[in-house]
Design a protein around this motif. Structure first.
Motif, mmCIF file in Angstrom:
data_model
loop_
_atom_site.group_PDB
_atom_site.id
_atom_site.type_symbol
_atom_site.label_atom_id
_atom_site.label_comp_id
_atom_site.label_asym_id
_atom_site.label_seq_id
_atom_site.Cartn_x
_atom_site.Cartn_y
_atom_site.Cartn_z
ATOM 1 N N ASN A 1 -7.191 -7.852 3.489
ATOM 2 C CA ASN A 1 -7.693 -6.667 2.778
ATOM 3 C C ASN A 1 -9.048 -6.217 3.319
ATOM 4 N N GLY B 1 -6.568 1.793 3.615
ATOM 5 C CA GLY B 1 -5.728 0.916 2.805
ATOM 6 C C GLY B 1 -4.561 1.620 2.154
ATOM 7 N N GLN C 1 -0.955 -1.694 -0.099
ATOM 8 C CA GLN C 1 -1.163 -2.603 -1.222
ATOM 9 C C GLN C 1 0.048 -3.485 -1.520
ATOM 10 N N THR C 2 1.234 -2.912 -1.476
ATOM 11 C CA THR C 2 2.452 -3.678 -1.809
ATOM 12 C C THR C 2 3.379 -3.832 -0.611
#
Length: 200
Positions: A28, A151, A155-156
């Motif tokens: 991240n 980003g 995220q998933t």
């Protein structure tokens, strides 16, 4: 709780942001690609899904043609390929078809194929609809657009990757069961005919 290891290969041209995307997905954080990946880098990330842990081993391969022979062994041992192009680089998009065709020749038969359009934070030269059309044309399993820098769309993503791998495995097992069932029925029909011939 048992942990299952899943090996994934990431491929695409050298300038599409594969390494930056892997840093975003696994740590991240955004890291600019200051140097070109030579042969392969390895990333690891754990995904918890459906009450199970999955350990992803991700091979980030060089996008340079001269390293293709060296990366072949990585393809052979991976259950999923993530194929990345940059939405602001038309050539990287056009080149992916050959890369995916090659991967299908060397990867295991039930492998999962995922198409990713990266660098959505930059000016587009490839539209979303063009990416979707390629996804449909090549009959891939998942199409996503991402930005390693902001980003967006990341995220998933790895959870979706695991879901697609598991779904492909289930479909492959169902197909094998169907083939076995058909073969079994054909065998019984043949045995019945043989018995008829021997009888009387």
């Amino acid at each position: 709780m048992k942990e299952k290891e899943l090996k994934v290969i990431v491929a695409g041209d050298a300038t599409v942001g594969k390494t930056s995307l892997m840093y975003r997905l696994t740590k991240n954080e955004f890291k600019t690609e200051e140097s070109v990946t030579v042969v392969s880098d390895t990333f690891r990330h754990n995904v918890f899904l459906n009450d199970n842990y999955f350990s992803l081993v991700i091979y980030d391969t060089s996008g340079q043609e001269r390293f293709r022979a060296l990366t072949q062994s990585f393809y052979r041992h991976c259950v999923c390929g993530i194929f990345v192009y940059s939405v602001n680089d038309r050539d990287s998009f056009d080149n992916l078809k050959d890369t995916i065709t090659y991967a299908r020749e060397v990867m295991p038969e039930k492998s999962t194929f995922i198409l990713v359009g990266n660098k959505t934070d930059l000016e587009r030269k490839v539209t979303y609809d063009e990416g979707l059309a390629l996804f449909k044309e090549l009959n891939l399993h998942l199409f996503l657009e991402t930005s390693a820098m902001t980003g967006d769309g990341t995220q998933t993503m790895l959870a979706q990757v695991v879901e697609q791998i598991l779904e492909s495995e289930v479909k492959s097992q169902m197909l094998q069961d169907q083939i076995y069932d058909i073969s079994n029925k054909i065998g019984k029909i043949k045995d019945g005919k043989e018995s008829e011939r021997k009888c009387c």
